[in-house]
Enzyme design. Structure first.
Site, PDB file in Angstrom:
ATOM      1  N   ASN A 145       0.833  -1.199   0.000  1.00  0.00           N
ATOM      2  CA  ASN A 145       0.000   0.000   0.000  1.00  0.00           C
ATOM      3  C   ASN A 145       0.870   1.253   0.000  1.00  0.00           C
ATOM      4  OD1 ASN A 145       0.213  -1.368   2.781  1.00  0.00           O
ATOM      5  ND2 ASN A 145       0.273   0.843   3.186  1.00  0.00           N
ATOM      6  N   ASP A 167      -4.756   0.415   3.946  1.00  0.00           N
ATOM      7  CA  ASP A 167      -3.719  -0.583   4.233  1.00  0.00           C
ATOM      8  C   ASP A 167      -3.931  -1.892   3.482  1.00  0.00           C
ATOM      9  OD1 ASP A 167      -1.374  -1.546   5.436  1.00  0.00           O
ATOM     10  OD2 ASP A 167      -2.469  -2.483   7.078  1.00  0.00           O
TER      11      ASP A 167
END
Lengths: 556, 270
Positions: A279, A322
């Site tokens: 991410n 995330d």
């Protein structure tokens, strides 16, 4: 020309095949470039068993009719004591505080009757017939995040692994003695290492980890003899490079994260290495990084000889939850819309299942695989889920499903060519995401999370042609509701699927229906990818749970 | 990225619910608060114009908390060496700071980096942005909260009992209960299970674990013990009920606005 290339690559792959050939091959099969997409039967020579990431074995000594008689062959409990261990490392004699007991999150290798098991700072060689320890290498760590180690890589007589304090270490597989070590990232910048090295020809491919600070991700190829850097691929562009237009400025892109947390997969015929990137940073807010943020949260195809990118597909543009794309990109051939294709599939942490053409990255299928998702606005023409800005972290709290752990996570899925199903452990969590850093230039995670509940974990079987869930097996229930979720899986030609039930049992499921056929109450959920191999005419199934490795075989 | 962090986040949540701090991190470095304050003042005065008053970048100067030189620095050693020379090609002049000044500056920067890197230390801000009146209307209307709860009964003074973040968490999922370390099957609102044996005997308790192969319950009242049965298909008969089913069902229905309004309303009950 094509054949010559294939032959050349066969030789180039000698690193892995040469090892296998001791017990398996030896009759020139090493020239067959398809070999590495077919699981070897009496070895497990690389993280996924082969390059494809399918975690499917053609073995069928154990099958749906006799699995009831599967029984314990041996147990090895990780011995982390430095006493009697071969020591390496540059850290203090006493480990820094805060490092817990090691657990088995690696997929061990098994070559020539020897199993190589790893955990952060440790490698053990075991007799695969008996589970007895042959040697133990212990690394004196300087620190770093000890969250997990995914495994070792092997080339010829040598082993390779990464340490939490960012060393790339090579051992002699026969003795456990260290050959050399090289530092590959800065611990002070909160990098650490979890990845299992993948060996392709004379390239040992490793990736770095870390998301506490806004540091850039990179993948490296290193020389198997010296450990020297051959190439490095940055997971985010530098100014002027393609992809730079998806970031607002240089500061954002060169601190944009994108960690290659996990080992990838490889197609020897196309000579492409596939892996998922992490991410973007800061993790839970996008206020300083407007744009898609390439090449984070992407499936990337690289030429392993040169480290040059051939194609990419971003599964989550501008992620703010995330949900990295590090989950295994699984390779198999199939038919979509009547056309035979070389495919790549991923069940992603963002709750969507993707199928692409692995020759060029062309998008074929996107479909959600959990019901609780509430973060998307749309799936665009390229098949990418587009986030709803209202579902990003806010000061007063935003209710999002799934939580930062995602709909699934790092544990390896399995694809079974007999059923055409991709198996994955899933959950339907909800969390509150609180923005804590409202500065125009936020740092690190920039938000806090409060987990709430799980509306239901399940083991799911997904039809690759449509993305539809063919069957779904709910996992265990406890006093706070559904438990378990992401899990390592293995399927076999015996019609079996090995995984856990979220309730501390290791289970053999019927791969066609999801019906449980056998289980062993290990008392804790398995936490690595199960593996299988044939040794002395006996099929073993091996799995890690907690701090122990368990081997099962049919009763004799 | 990692699954293990989910459970530590849950631990943090449970700890927070009891007003404790999560303690899953290694021992934290100690930053002398006076040195941090002096370093911050020095930064604002000498570096702030280019690098921003909080060191996160300003008019032309990069973010110092993201700088590799700063992150790799040991107690001002490398930072001091850099400052004495500067970086002319990038427009960074040299600075003649004293050793104590460099030490203060380094302490401030390392403390700022530490606070960014350790999310268990992040402070949730003021979350009371909702409209208590709208929350009350939701409580009595669309939320159907009235069917189980009352502001004069179980929710009396609830706004005084919990801080707003705990309140909002419990509004959505009030599963926790009891002192720290209480096993979840002893929570007052743990999932319940009723087992009916072939003999017709029926046992009810808090669900400890239900798998395809076994069922275990905690019989609080009758025996104070756990009891378990192996399962063979539908024998024994197992019926699971969740006292918080209404809250579970609501998770898919909440809008963030309704949630914020309800939190504001509950916070006003004191």
């Amino acid at each position: 020309m094509r054949i010559n290339n294939a032959v050349a690559r066969g030789f180039a792959n000698l690193g892995v095949i040469g090892v296998v050939s001791v017990t398996v091959l030896g009759q020139g099969q090493m020239l067959d470039p398809a070999l590495l997409t077919k699981p070897p039967i009496d070895a497990w020579p690389t993280y996924h068993g082969d390059y494809s990431g399918r975690r499917y074995s053609t073995l069928k000594q154990i099958d749906t009719s006799n699995v009831k008689t599967l029984t314990l062959a041996w147990v090895y409990r990780l011995n982390a004591s430095r006493a009697n261990a071969i020591l390496g490392g540059e850290g203090p004699d006493t480990p820094p505080a805060g490092i817990g007991n090691p657990t088995v999150k690696s997929t061990p290798l098994m070559v020539s009757g020897v199993m190589y098991v790893s955990a952060p700072d440790h490698v053990w060689a075991l007799d695969a017939r008996t589970g007895r320890e042959l040697w133990h290498f212990a690394w004196k760590t300087r620190g770093g995040d000890h969250i997990g180690n995914r495994g070792v890589g092997m080339y010829g007589h040598w082993l390779y692994f990464l340490t939490p304090d960012n060393f790339f270490v090579s051992l002699d597989a026969a003795t456990g003695k260290e050959r050399w070590h090289h530092e590959v990232a800065s611990m002070k910048r909160e990098y650490f290492a979890t990845n299992a090295p993948i060996i392709i020809g004379r390239r040992v491919i490793i990736g770095v980890s870390g998301d506490a600070l806004d540091v850039p991700g990179y993948l490296e190829a290193r020389d198997p003899d010296t450990g020297a850097l051959v190439w490095r691929w940055n997971t985010t562009p530098r100014p002027g490079e393609p992809g730079a237009e998806t970031w607002p400025n240089e500061d954002a892109m060169v601190h944009g994260g994108g960690m290659p947390w996990l080992p990838g997969t490889y197609d020897p015929e196309l000579n492409l290495y596939y892996f998922g990137t992490g991410n973007p940073q800061p993790v839970l807010t996008g206020q300083s990084r407007a744009g898609d943020n390439l090449y984070t949260c992407s499936i990337v195809a690289l030429n392993p000889d040169t480290g040059k990118m051939v194609w990419h597909y971003q599964v989550t543009p501008h992620d703010t939850h995330d949900w990295d794309a590090a989950q295994t990109p699984v390779l198999f051939d199939g038919v979509i819309d009547g056309k035979p294709r070389k495919l790549i599939a991923q069940a992603n942490r963002n709750g969507h299942f993707f199928v692409l053409d692995r020759v060029n990255g062309q998008h074929l299928v996107t479909r959600p695989f959990i019901d609780s998702l509430n973060w998307t606005q749309d799936i665009n023409a390229k098949g990418q889920p587009i986030g709803n800005p209202a579902k990003e972290a806010s000061v007063a709290g935003t209710l999002v499903s799934p939580n930062t752990g995602g709909a699934t996570n790092w544990p390896p899925p399995s694809f079974n060519p007999d059923t055409g199903l991709l198996y994955v452990g899933t959950s339907q969590t909800f969390s509150l995401y609180y923005l804590t850093d409202t500065d125009p230039r936020p740092q690190g995670w920039a938000a806090a999370e409060r987990n709430l509940a799980n509306l239901g974990s399940a083991l799911k079987a997904i039809d690759y042609k449509t993305g539809q869930v063919r069957w779904s097996r709910p996992l265990a229930v406890g006093p706070t509701g559904s438990t378990g979720g992401a899990m390592g899986l293995l399927s076999t030609a015996g019609g079996l699927l090995f995984g856990n039930d979220g309730g501390g049992n290791f289970v053999a499921y019927d791969a066609a229906t999801g019906k449980p056929l056998w289980h062993a109450g290990l008392g804790t959920n398995t936490n690595n990818g199960p593996q299988t191999f044939m040794l002395d005419g006996r099929q073993f199934v091996v799995v890690g749970a907690g701090d122990a490795v368990y081997a099962f075989a049919l009763q004799q | 990225m990692q699954v293990a962090r989910v459970s530590s986040a849950m631990v943090a949540f449970l700890c927070l619910a009891y007003g404790l701090s999560a303690s899953q991190s290694p021992p934290s470095p100690k930053f002398d608060p006076a040195a941090v304050a002096r370093g911050e003042q020095l930064l604002k005065a000498e570096c702030g114009f280019c690098h921003g008053g909080n060191a996160r970048g300003g008019s032309g100067g990069p973010d110092l908390t993201r700088s590799a030189i700063v992150q790799e620095d040991e107690n001002g050693k490398q930072l001091g060496a850099f400052l004495r020379v500067g970086r002319d090609d990038k427009g960074m002049p040299k600075f003649e700071f004293t050793e104590p000044q460099i030490s203060d500056l380094a302490t401030f920067l390392h403390s700022a980096i530490y606070l960014a890197a350790n999310r268990s230390l992040y402070k949730i801000l003021d979350i009371l942005v909702g409209d208590p009146k709208a929350g009350e209307a939701f409580f009595n209307g669309a939320g159907q909260c009235r069917s189980c709860h009352s502001p004069d009964g179980d929710l009396k003074d609830v706004g005084a009992k919990y801080d707003p973040v705990t309140l909002q968490g419990r509004l959505l999922m009030p599963r926790t209960g009891g002192p720290p370390g209480t096993p979840a099957y002893r929570y007052p609102n743990a999932v319940k299970v009723t087992i009916t044996l072939p003999s017709g005997e029926s046992v009810t308790g808090a669900l400890v674990r239900l798998t395809d192969f076994e069922v275990t319950l905690y019989e609080a009242a009758a025996s104070g013990q756990m009891r378990s049965w192996l399962r063979n298909g539908d024998v024994p008969k197992v019926v699971v009920t969740d006292p918080l089913q209404a809250h579970m069902d609501m998770l898919k229905k909440w809008t963030d606005a309704d949630m914020h309004n309800m939190t504001a309303y509950l916070a006003s009950l004191k």
